[in-house]
Design a protein around this motif. Structure first.
Motif, short mmCIF file in Angstrom:
data_model
loop_
_atom_site.label_atom_id
_atom_site.label_comp_id
_atom_site.label_asym_id
_atom_site.label_seq_id
_atom_site.Cartn_x
_atom_site.Cartn_y
_atom_site.Cartn_z
N PRO A 39 -7.98 4.09 40.61
CA PRO A 39 -8.74 4.66 41.79
C PRO A 39 -10.13 4.63 41.54
O PRO A 39 -11.05 4.54 42.45
CB PRO A 39 -8.23 5.99 42.37
N ARG A 40 -10.29 4.74 40.20
CA ARG A 40 -11.78 4.64 39.91
C ARG A 40 -12.83 2.95 40.25
O ARG A 40 -13.74 3.06 39.84
CB ARG A 40 -12.23 5.24 38.39
N VAL A 41 -11.85 2.25 40.04
CA VAL A 41 -12.43 0.91 40.24
C VAL A 41 -11.73 -0.02 41.28
O VAL A 41 -11.15 -0.92 41.22
CB VAL A 41 -11.55 0.28 38.70
N VAL A 95 -11.48 -12.11 37.52
CA VAL A 95 -10.92 -10.93 36.69
C VAL A 95 -11.59 -9.86 36.58
O VAL A 95 -12.73 -9.87 36.04
CB VAL A 95 -10.04 -11.67 35.40
N LEU A 96 -11.22 -8.54 36.88
CA LEU A 96 -12.05 -7.47 36.81
C LEU A 96 -11.16 -6.41 36.01
O LEU A 96 -10.25 -5.71 36.53
CB LEU A 96 -12.55 -7.02 38.07
N HIS A 97 -11.60 -6.20 34.64
CA HIS A 97 -10.84 -5.14 34.02
C HIS A 97 -11.77 -4.03 33.69
O HIS A 97 -13.16 -4.32 34.16
CB HIS A 97 -10.38 -5.73 32.47
N ASP A 159 -17.40 -0.64 33.24
CA ASP A 159 -17.51 0.59 32.57
C ASP A 159 -17.36 1.74 33.46
O ASP A 159 -18.33 1.98 34.19
CB ASP A 159 -18.93 0.50 31.75
N VAL A 160 -16.48 2.51 33.40
CA VAL A 160 -16.33 3.64 34.19
C VAL A 160 -17.09 4.75 34.05
O VAL A 160 -17.69 5.57 34.79
CB VAL A 160 -14.60 3.96 34.25
#
Length: 176
Positions: A39-41, A95-97, A159-160
């Protein structure tokens, strides 16, 4: 805790605003993002996307798995059914990691990961579950082998802690 009443109330405010009206099935930005369910991303928030600009596929780790590829294939079929053709050649798949991803906690459960990636245990290391940058490269490479020629593929890491995105794999056109 958010119960079902709160999202329904929020939806009523959204519907009153009318920003959904006239939106088309095809993303106006020609972008499909494959990201994590964390949920942060939320890719729309992290990348500043507006409603209708991108299609977003989310799963654990934001990984390109057999299920992800099946979803992309279904989306391609929807496009062909809707437009009568393969869609624009300038579509972009990102692609989003992200840092601090929970999928790394699953390395203690290799059987779970081998099932998730549909690979034998001997091939699990090649999925680079604990190496964020390598994992992005692995997934971009899979898309490059799988998607039709002409579309673009890229890889990002969010970067969270800082809220910033780094481009790990710049956009490149898939070759025939």
């Amino acid at each position: 805790m958010i119960n079902t009443d709160e999202p329904a109330d929020r939806n009523a405010r959204f519907a009153d605003g009318g920003s959904f009206a006239g939106r088309k099935l095809m993303p106006t930005g020609g972008l499909t993002v494959i990201g994590c369910v964390d949920p942060r991303v939320d890719p729309t928030a992290v990348l500043g996307l507006e409603l209708g600009e991108a299609a977003v596929i989310r799963n654990v780790g934001g990984r390109v798995t057999p299920a992800t590829l099946a979803t992309l294939d279904m989306l391609a079929r929807v496009v062909r059914a809707r437009t009568g053709g393969p869609g624009p050649r300038d579509n972009h798949y990102a692609v989003l990691h992200h840092t601090d991803c929970g999928i790394t906690d699953l390395t203690a459960f290799p059987d779970l990961l081998t099932d998730y990636f549909d690979v034998p245990a001997i091939d699990l290391a090649a999925k680079a579950v604990t190496d964020l940058v390598a994992a992005v490269r692995v997934d971009v490479e899979i898309l490059g082998r799988t998607l039709r020629a002409g579309v673009f593929v890229s890889g990002l890491v969010y970067d969270v802690a800082t809220g910033l995105v780094d481009i790990v794999v710049p956009p490149a056109r898939v070759e025939a």
